[in-house]
Scaffold this motif. Structure first.
Motif, PDB file in Angstrom:
ATOM      1  N   LEU A  13       0.826  -1.216   0.000  1.00 44.28           N
ATOM      2  CA  LEU A  13       0.000   0.000   0.000  1.00 44.28           C
ATOM      3  C   LEU A  13       0.854   1.257   0.000  1.00 44.28           C
ATOM      4  CD1 LEU A  13      -2.929  -0.985   2.359  1.00 44.28           C
ATOM      5  CD2 LEU A  13      -3.139  -0.169   0.015  1.00 44.28           C
ATOM      6  N   GLU A  14       1.965   1.211   0.727  1.00 48.61           N
ATOM      7  CA  GLU A  14       2.864   2.374   0.788  1.00 48.61           C
ATOM      8  C   GLU A  14       3.445   2.680  -0.590  1.00 48.61           C
ATOM      9  OE1 GLU A  14       3.199  -0.402   2.823  1.00 48.61           O
ATOM     10  OE2 GLU A  14       2.148   0.523   4.513  1.00 48.61           O
ATOM     11  N   ASP A  15       3.759   1.621  -1.356  1.00 48.82           N
ATOM     12  CA  ASP A  15       4.279   1.822  -2.707  1.00 48.82           C
ATOM     13  C   ASP A  15       3.227   2.453  -3.615  1.00 48.82           C
ATOM     14  OD1 ASP A  15       6.744   0.679  -2.053  1.00 48.82           O
ATOM     15  OD2 ASP A  15       6.087  -1.330  -2.632  1.00 48.82           O
ATOM     16  N   ILE A  16       1.997   1.998  -3.468  1.00 45.15           N
ATOM     17  CA  ILE A  16       0.909   2.562  -4.273  1.00 45.15           C
ATOM     18  C   ILE A  16       0.700   4.027  -3.905  1.00 45.15           C
ATOM     19  CG2 ILE A  16      -1.583   2.449  -4.712  1.00 45.15           C
ATOM     20  CD1 ILE A  16      -1.331  -0.617  -4.473  1.00 45.15           C
ATOM     21  N   GLU A  17       0.757   4.319  -2.614  1.00 44.81           N
ATOM     22  CA  GLU A  17       0.579   5.703  -2.164  1.00 44.81           C
ATOM     23  C   GLU A  17       1.687   6.598  -2.734  1.00 44.81           C
ATOM     24  OE1 GLU A  17      -1.213   7.839   1.752  1.00 44.81           O
ATOM     25  OE2 GLU A  17      -0.340   5.854   1.969  1.00 44.81           O
ATOM     26  N   LYS A  18       2.916   6.100  -2.745  1.00 46.19           N
ATOM     27  CA  LYS A  18       4.033   6.861  -3.333  1.00 46.19           C
ATOM     28  C   LYS A  18       3.833   7.047  -4.830  1.00 46.19           C
ATOM     29  CE  LYS A  18       7.515   5.436  -0.014  1.00 46.19           C
ATOM     30  NZ  LYS A  18       8.628   4.507   0.230  1.00 46.19           N
ATOM     31  N   TYR A  19       3.361   6.005  -5.497  1.00 44.80           N
ATOM     32  CA  TYR A  19       3.130   6.083  -6.938  1.00 44.80           C
ATOM     33  C   TYR A  19       2.073   7.145  -7.255  1.00 44.80           C
ATOM     34  CZ  TYR A  19       1.737   4.721 -11.646  1.00 44.80           C
ATOM     35  OH  TYR A  19       1.426   4.731 -12.986  1.00 44.80           O
ATOM     36  N   ILE A  20       0.968   7.126  -6.522  1.00 43.61           N
ATOM     37  CA  ILE A  20      -0.099   8.098  -6.749  1.00 43.61           C
ATOM     38  C   ILE A  20       0.393   9.507  -6.431  1.00 43.61           C
ATOM     39  CG2 ILE A  20      -2.383   8.881  -5.984  1.00 43.61           C
ATOM     40  CD1 ILE A  20      -3.099   5.891  -5.601  1.00 43.61           C
ATOM     41  N   SER A  21       1.155   9.637  -5.361  1.00 42.24           N
ATOM     42  CA  SER A  21       1.785  10.903  -4.987  1.00 42.24           C
ATOM     43  C   SER A  21       0.787  12.064  -4.901  1.00 42.24           C
ATOM     44  CB  SER A  21       2.905  11.221  -5.985  1.00 42.24           C
ATOM     45  OG  SER A  21       3.668  12.310  -5.535  1.00 42.24           O
ATOM     46  N   ASN A  22      -0.337  11.805  -4.247  1.00 43.10           N
ATOM     47  CA  ASN A  22      -1.356  12.830  -4.052  1.00 43.10           C
ATOM     48  C   ASN A  22      -1.946  12.605  -2.661  1.00 43.10           C
ATOM     49  OD1 ASN A  22      -3.820  14.270  -3.981  1.00 43.10           O
ATOM     50  ND2 ASN A  22      -3.990  14.215  -6.207  1.00 43.10           N
ATOM     51  N   PRO A  23      -1.862  13.623  -1.777  1.00 43.72           N
ATOM     52  CA  PRO A  23      -2.351  13.446  -0.403  1.00 43.72           C
ATOM     53  C   PRO A  23      -3.840  13.113  -0.308  1.00 43.72           C
ATOM     54  CG  PRO A  23      -1.848  15.760  -0.840  1.00 43.72           C
ATOM     55  CD  PRO A  23      -1.355  14.974  -2.011  1.00 43.72           C
ATOM     56  N   VAL A  67     -10.112   1.064  -6.296  1.00 49.91           N
ATOM     57  CA  VAL A  67      -9.234   2.193  -6.628  1.00 49.91           C
ATOM     58  C   VAL A  67      -8.163   1.725  -7.605  1.00 49.91           C
ATOM     59  CG1 VAL A  67      -7.519   3.804  -5.725  1.00 49.91           C
ATOM     60  CG2 VAL A  67      -9.617   3.382  -4.441  1.00 49.91           C
ATOM     61  N   TYR A  68      -8.035   2.478  -8.687  1.00 46.91           N
ATOM     62  CA  TYR A  68      -6.999   2.235  -9.686  1.00 46.91           C
ATOM     63  C   TYR A  68      -5.957   3.345  -9.577  1.00 46.91           C
ATOM     64  CZ  TYR A  68     -10.455  -0.968 -11.503  1.00 46.91           C
ATOM     65  OH  TYR A  68     -11.366  -1.988 -11.622  1.00 46.91           O
ATOM     66  N   PRO A  69      -4.712   2.998  -9.232  1.00 50.20           N
ATOM     67  CA  PRO A  69      -3.671   4.015  -9.068  1.00 50.20           C
ATOM     68  C   PRO A  69      -3.260   4.641 -10.403  1.00 50.20           C
ATOM     69  CG  PRO A  69      -2.931   1.856  -8.269  1.00 50.20           C
ATOM     70  CD  PRO A  69      -4.238   1.663  -8.931  1.00 50.20           C
ATOM     71  N   ARG A  70      -3.033   5.932 -10.369  1.00 48.05           N
ATOM     72  CA  ARG A  70      -2.532   6.701 -11.514  1.00 48.05           C
ATOM     73  C   ARG A  70      -1.418   7.617 -10.999  1.00 48.05           C
ATOM     74  NH1 ARG A  70      -5.857   3.505 -14.309  1.00 48.05           N
ATOM     75  NH2 ARG A  70      -7.989   4.222 -14.500  1.00 48.05           N
ATOM     76  N   LYS A  71      -0.648   8.155 -11.884  1.00 47.46           N
ATOM     77  CA  LYS A  71       0.356   9.141 -11.490  1.00 47.46           C
ATOM     78  C   LYS A  71      -0.359  10.445 -11.129  1.00 47.46           C
ATOM     79  CE  LYS A  71       4.746   8.123 -11.650  1.00 47.46           C
ATOM     80  NZ  LYS A  71       5.455   8.142 -10.393  1.00 47.46           N
ATOM     81  N   ASN A  72      -0.231  10.879  -9.875  1.00 39.63           N
ATOM     82  CA  ASN A  72      -0.761  12.143  -9.350  1.00 39.63           C
ATOM     83  C   ASN A  72      -2.273  12.169  -9.106  1.00 39.63           C
ATOM     84  OD1 ASN A  72       1.873  13.276  -9.393  1.00 39.63           O
ATOM     85  ND2 ASN A  72       1.617  13.635 -11.578  1.00 39.63           N
ATOM     86  N   TYR A  73      -2.954  11.061  -9.366  1.00 42.33           N
ATOM     87  CA  TYR A  73      -4.385  10.972  -9.053  1.00 42.33           C
ATOM     88  C   TYR A  73      -4.755   9.492  -9.001  1.00 42.33           C
ATOM     89  CZ  TYR A  73      -5.524  10.000 -14.000  1.00 42.33           C
ATOM     90  OH  TYR A  73      -5.623   9.447 -15.243  1.00 42.33           O
ATOM     91  N   PHE A  74      -6.012   9.202  -8.760  1.00 41.54           N
ATOM     92  CA  PHE A  74      -6.485   7.820  -8.758  1.00 41.54           C
ATOM     93  C   PHE A  74      -7.905   7.792  -9.305  1.00 41.54           C
ATOM     94  CE2 PHE A  74      -7.111   9.761  -4.655  1.00 41.54           C
ATOM     95  CZ  PHE A  74      -8.363   9.372  -4.212  1.00 41.54           C
ATOM     96  N   THR A  75      -8.290   6.641  -9.807  1.00 37.63           N
ATOM     97  CA  THR A  75      -9.626   6.471 -10.358  1.00 37.63           C
ATOM     98  C   THR A  75     -10.389   5.517  -9.444  1.00 37.63           C
ATOM     99  OG1 THR A  75      -8.837   6.817 -12.606  1.00 37.63           O
ATOM    100  CG2 THR A  75     -10.961   5.712 -12.372  1.00 37.63           C
ATOM    101  N   VAL A  76     -11.612   5.885  -9.116  1.00 37.85           N
ATOM    102  CA  VAL A  76     -12.442   5.055  -8.247  1.00 37.85           C
ATOM    103  C   VAL A  76     -13.610   4.507  -9.065  1.00 37.85           C
ATOM    104  CG1 VAL A  76     -13.851   4.981  -6.150  1.00 37.85           C
ATOM    105  CG2 VAL A  76     -11.821   6.448  -6.242  1.00 37.85           C
ATOM    106  N   LEU A  77     -13.765   3.191  -8.985  1.00 42.63           N
ATOM    107  CA  LEU A  77     -14.901   2.528  -9.617  1.00 42.63           C
ATOM    108  C   LEU A  77     -15.949   2.272  -8.543  1.00 42.63           C
ATOM    109  CD1 LEU A  77     -16.458   0.778 -11.724  1.00 42.63           C
ATOM    110  CD2 LEU A  77     -15.027  -1.134 -10.992  1.00 42.63           C
TER     111      LEU A  77
END
Length: 139
Positions: A13-23, A67-77
């Motif tokens: 989860l920490e890696d995904i949070e870093k990847y998304i890089s959005n608080p 939740v689908y991780p994206r760079k600087n944002y995420f997509t929620v289904l």
């Protein structure tokens, strides 16, 4: 960061949070866990439409959202099924214009709408998304 499309390398989860890089992602996770006491499960999807690692939020065996991780944002289904349809349509006029557009433009299949919502900010769309998840939880 692990490759989010590599089935053999599950990210933390920490890696995904870093990847998304959005608080906002951390705030979203916290809001879901606080409001619904749900579990987070990292899963790999082989679906050709959205292949890769994602996070499912589940409560009592029901997926509240994915939740689908994206760079600087995420997509929620969020799936609006037969049970949720009436409740969602009852509040739709109170929702933000972007959510109303997403709802109206999403095709129905098997009596469901699979809403894909991009989240970048903690704005009206974010709040609408939390309302939809609450409806899904209650139905």
């Amino acid at each position: 960061m692990n490759d989010l499309n590599d089935r053999n390398s599950c990210p933390a989860l920490e890696d995904i949070e870093k990847y998304i890089s959005n608080p906002v992602f951390g705030q979203f996770r916290s809001a879901l866990k606080t409001a619904h006491k749900c579990t987070e499960k990292i899963e790999f999807s082989s679906c050709s439409w959205e292949k890769g690692w994602n996070i499912k939020y589940k409560k009592a065996g029901k997926t509240l959202c994915t939740v689908y991780p994206r760079k600087n944002y995420f997509t929620v289904l969020v799936v609006v099924g037969k049970k949720e349809k009436e409740s969602v349509e009852k509040i739709l006029s109170e929702c933000s214009p972007p959510l109303q557009d997403i709802y109206r433009q999403t095709a129905k299949g098997n009596g469901q709408k699979w809403l894909m919502v991009d989240v970048e900010d903690q704005d009206a769309l974010y709040e609408d998304l939390l309302r939809l998840i609450q409806i899904r939880r209650n139905c």
